[in-house]
Enzyme design. Structure first.
Site, PDB file in Angstrom:
ATOM      1  N   LYS A 186      37.766  54.051  50.752  1.00 20.91           N
ATOM      2  CA  LYS A 186      36.495  53.949  49.743  1.00 20.91           C
ATOM      3  C   LYS A 186      36.431  52.496  49.248  1.00 20.91           C
ATOM      4  O   LYS A 186      37.241  51.852  49.350  1.00 20.91           O
ATOM      5  CB  LYS A 186      36.822  55.010  48.557  1.00 20.91           C
ATOM      6  CG  LYS A 186      37.801  54.534  47.598  1.00 20.91           C
ATOM      7  CD  LYS A 186      37.809  55.334  46.440  1.00 20.91           C
ATOM      8  CE  LYS A 186      38.976  54.768  45.335  1.00 20.91           C
ATOM      9  NZ  LYS A 186      39.251  55.937  44.405  1.00 20.91           N
ATOM     10  N   ARG A 214      38.461  64.166  34.399  1.00 28.69           N
ATOM     11  CA  ARG A 214      37.466  63.427  35.155  1.00 28.69           C
ATOM     12  C   ARG A 214      36.881  64.556  36.331  1.00 28.69           C
ATOM     13  O   ARG A 214      36.260  65.551  35.824  1.00 28.69           O
ATOM     14  CB  ARG A 214      38.160  62.227  35.857  1.00 28.69           C
ATOM     15  CG  ARG A 214      37.091  61.265  36.179  1.00 28.69           C
ATOM     16  CD  ARG A 214      37.823  60.084  37.106  1.00 28.69           C
ATOM     17  NE  ARG A 214      38.571  60.394  38.334  1.00 28.69           N
ATOM     18  CZ  ARG A 214      39.118  59.375  38.966  1.00 28.69           C
ATOM     19  NH1 ARG A 214      38.966  58.124  38.426  1.00 28.69           N
ATOM     20  NH2 ARG A 214      39.772  59.795  39.988  1.00 28.69           N
ATOM     21  N   HIS A 270      44.342  65.056  41.093  1.00 25.57           N
ATOM     22  CA  HIS A 270      44.604  63.547  40.764  1.00 25.57           C
ATOM     23  C   HIS A 270      45.268  63.491  39.669  1.00 25.57           C
ATOM     24  O   HIS A 270      44.871  63.922  38.567  1.00 25.57           O
ATOM     25  CB  HIS A 270      43.219  63.033  40.965  1.00 25.57           C
ATOM     26  CG  HIS A 270      43.394  61.469  41.326  1.00 25.57           C
ATOM     27  ND1 HIS A 270      44.132  60.994  42.372  1.00 25.57           N
ATOM     28  CD2 HIS A 270      43.022  60.149  40.499  1.00 25.57           C
ATOM     29  CE1 HIS A 270      43.930  59.530  42.387  1.00 25.57           C
ATOM     30  NE2 HIS A 270      43.377  59.181  41.070  1.00 25.57           N
ATOM     31  N   ARG A 324      47.701  60.672  49.424  1.00 26.39           N
ATOM     32  CA  ARG A 324      46.458  59.826  49.734  1.00 26.39           C
ATOM     33  C   ARG A 324      46.876  58.183  49.126  1.00 26.39           C
ATOM     34  O   ARG A 324      47.252  58.077  47.865  1.00 26.39           O
ATOM     35  CB  ARG A 324      45.398  60.356  48.752  1.00 26.39           C
ATOM     36  CG  ARG A 324      45.068  61.653  49.080  1.00 26.39           C
ATOM     37  CD  ARG A 324      43.888  62.105  48.114  1.00 26.39           C
ATOM     38  NE  ARG A 324      44.084  61.936  46.543  1.00 26.39           N
ATOM     39  CZ  ARG A 324      44.663  62.747  45.877  1.00 26.39           C
ATOM     40  NH1 ARG A 324      44.974  63.902  46.312  1.00 26.39           N
ATOM     41  NH2 ARG A 324      44.995  62.734  44.456  1.00 26.39           N
ATOM     42  N   TYR A 337      33.305  24.417  30.943  1.00 22.11           N
ATOM     43  CA  TYR A 337      32.249  24.831  29.904  1.00 22.11           C
ATOM     44  C   TYR A 337      33.159  24.849  28.388  1.00 22.11           C
ATOM     45  O   TYR A 337      34.188  25.420  28.700  1.00 22.11           O
ATOM     46  CB  TYR A 337      31.782  25.906  29.944  1.00 22.11           C
ATOM     47  CG  TYR A 337      30.469  25.647  31.207  1.00 22.11           C
ATOM     48  CD1 TYR A 337      29.463  24.927  30.917  1.00 22.11           C
ATOM     49  CD2 TYR A 337      30.669  26.706  32.225  1.00 22.11           C
ATOM     50  CE1 TYR A 337      28.469  24.527  31.878  1.00 22.11           C
ATOM     51  CE2 TYR A 337      29.285  26.360  33.229  1.00 22.11           C
ATOM     52  CZ  TYR A 337      28.402  25.436  33.143  1.00 22.11           C
ATOM     53  OH  TYR A 337      27.361  25.160  34.157  1.00 22.11           O
ATOM     54  N   CYS A 378      33.744  29.098  36.394  1.00 20.65           N
ATOM     55  CA  CYS A 378      32.473  29.008  36.354  1.00 20.65           C
ATOM     56  C   CYS A 378      31.656  30.213  37.266  1.00 20.65           C
ATOM     57  O   CYS A 378      32.400  30.702  38.071  1.00 20.65           O
ATOM     58  CB  CYS A 378      31.616  27.650  36.527  1.00 20.65           C
ATOM     59  SG  CYS A 378      32.468  26.483  35.275  1.00 20.65           S
ATOM     60  N   MET A 379      30.352  30.212  37.610  1.00 25.41           N
ATOM     61  CA  MET A 379      29.815  31.001  38.576  1.00 25.41           C
ATOM     62  C   MET A 379      30.128  30.646  40.081  1.00 25.41           C
ATOM     63  O   MET A 379      30.462  31.540  40.875  1.00 25.41           O
ATOM     64  CB  MET A 379      28.266  30.889  38.289  1.00 25.41           C
ATOM     65  CG  MET A 379      27.563  32.171  39.024  1.00 25.41           C
ATOM     66  SD  MET A 379      26.013  32.246  38.962  1.00 25.41           S
ATOM     67  CE  MET A 379      25.703  32.708  37.145  1.00 25.41           C
ATOM     68  N   ASP A 380      30.197  29.249  40.189  1.00 28.06           N
ATOM     69  CA  ASP A 380      30.541  28.972  41.715  1.00 28.06           C
ATOM     70  C   ASP A 380      31.630  28.183  41.910  1.00 28.06           C
ATOM     71  O   ASP A 380      31.908  27.849  42.871  1.00 28.06           O
ATOM     72  CB  ASP A 380      29.142  27.978  42.010  1.00 28.06           C
ATOM     73  CG  ASP A 380      27.950  28.560  41.400  1.00 28.06           C
ATOM     74  OD1 ASP A 380      27.610  29.628  41.811  1.00 28.06           O
ATOM     75  OD2 ASP A 380      26.983  27.874  40.829  1.00 28.06           O
TER      76      ASP A 380
END
Length: 389
Positions: free
Chosen positions: A38, A136, A168, A224, A268, A315-317
């Site tokens: 999955k 669940r 589970h 599993r 940052y 950072c993002m990149d």
């Protein structure tokens, strides 16, 4: 040196086959193996991972959604596939037609599956999931009699074959938690009730990766195995050394190297300030690629055979690592995490640095990173170079 991708994920299918075989030997030949693929095989690439698992002898594949099951069928997989997460209005007809084992939690779901059977004109394969304490998905204990009775009536009518009953664990990664004993007892109660109403499922299964390894009594007919199949510990620090090998390596090409002086701040918010002169390396991947920001100032990478700490905020990149005065050439390999066999960090190390679990590290990494599948030959006794290009 050879050109490296800016940032990439390298998935060693031989390591996956090796892990599946190790786990299969552990649980024994009388217990079937389900490899869980999955969430795009936990970030490893569902179709390729499924193929490797089948090659290693996995009799079953497990997915969450029907769409994932149908994607496996579209890719040519014809073996047993179980899916387990649905909402009202699912197109069960497509699952029935594709010969997927469908999970049901309620009488309403069984009725919808019956409608799918009528539309397709062939019987379904159905597995009943019972809630034994996770609270669940799965049928609540009070609903078991009605669900089992409807399931048995459907069998008698030729609508489906009940191929499995399963549940589970909530705490199998904490083997001393008494909840594990309780859940196993409750599961056995469910099996006894199913037997009373005449259900005789092909497989009864409760164990995920941690329980498959640590709790032999819970193996039943099938286990599993998800995260362990990808070479990562489901219960870090509690697992025996089985020789599992992490399947994924995340790496990048060093973008630049620069000198900084004492008092210079990095990234940052000036969250790290150099105490002495050092060199820094810029790594071209960030939280936009699934590199967790919570690992700022905590995780390490491997550059030039040495572990290098992340400095400042991710950072993002991009993010920055401390090279400790070394000056590797731009373009040199940076291993964010991999097998650990070379002394570098693993996904579990990044999880600990980020305050999370290794599942999240491998399933979230990606973004603009490319993914490449390789075959190191590990499972043929050629272990050197696992995860290498």
């Amino acid at each position: 040196m050879s050109h490296l991708a800016r940032a990439e994920i390298v998935v060693d299918l031989a390591a996956l086959r090796h892990n599946v075989r190790v786990l299969s030997r552990l649980v024994g030949e009388d217990v079937a193996m389900m490899t869980v693929v999955k969430a795009d095989a936990y970030g490893h690439g569902m179709v390729a991972a499924a193929g490797a698992a089948r090659e290693a002898g996995s009799q079953w594949l497990g997915v969450a959604t029907l769409e994932e099951a149908l994607a496996l069928r579209a890719a040519g997989d014809s073996g047993r596939v179980l899916c387990w997460l649905a909402v009202p209005g699912e197109d069960y007809a497509a699952g029935v037609a594709a010969d997927v084992d469908l999970s049901a939690y309620s009488v309403a779901e069984l009725d919808e599956i019956a409608a799918g059977v009528e539309a397709v004109g062939r019987p379904a394969r159905v597995q009943l999931k019972v809630d034994t304490g996770l609270s669940r998905g799965g049928a609540a204990r009070a609903d078991w009699p009605a669900v089992f009775a409807r399931a048995r009536a459907g069998e008698e009518a030729g609508t489906w074959r009940v191929t499995g009953i399963w549940s589970h664990f909530s705490s199998s990664d904490e083997p001393e938690d008494p909840a594990n004993d309780r859940q196993e007892r409750v599961f056995r109660d469910a099996l006894a009730l199913a037997d009373e109403v005449g259900l005789d499922p092909e497989v009864r299964h409760l164990a995920n990766s941690a329980a498959a390894v640590l709790r032999p009594s819970a193996r039943f007919d099938l286990v599993r195995c998800g995260i362990a199949s990808y070479g990562l510990e489901p219960a870090p620090g509690l697992m025996p050394d089985l020789g599992l090998v992490p399947v994924m390596t995340a790496r990048a090409a060093l973008a630049m190297v620069k000198h900084v002086a004492p008092g210079d701040a990095v990234s940052y918010g000036r969250a790290w300030i150099a105490e002495s002169e050092t060199t820094l390396g810029l790594v071209p991947a960030g939280y936009g690629d699934g590199v967790l920001r919570s690992a700022s100032n905590a995780a390490e990478v491997l550059v030039g055979g040495k572990r290098r700490p992340v400095r400042g905020r991710i950072c993002m990149d991009q993010f920055v690592v401390d090279l400790g005065g070394d000056e590797p050439d731009p373009g040199e390999e940076v291993v964010l995490f991999g097998t650990g066999l070379d002394g570098g960090p693993t996904a579990t190390d990044w999880a600990q640095a980020s305050g999370t679990i290794n599942y999240e590290i491998v399933t979230r990494i990606g973004g603009r990173m490319t993914r490449r599948h390789v075959d190191s030959g590990l499972d043929s006794g050629m272990g050197a170079g696992v995860g290498a290009p």
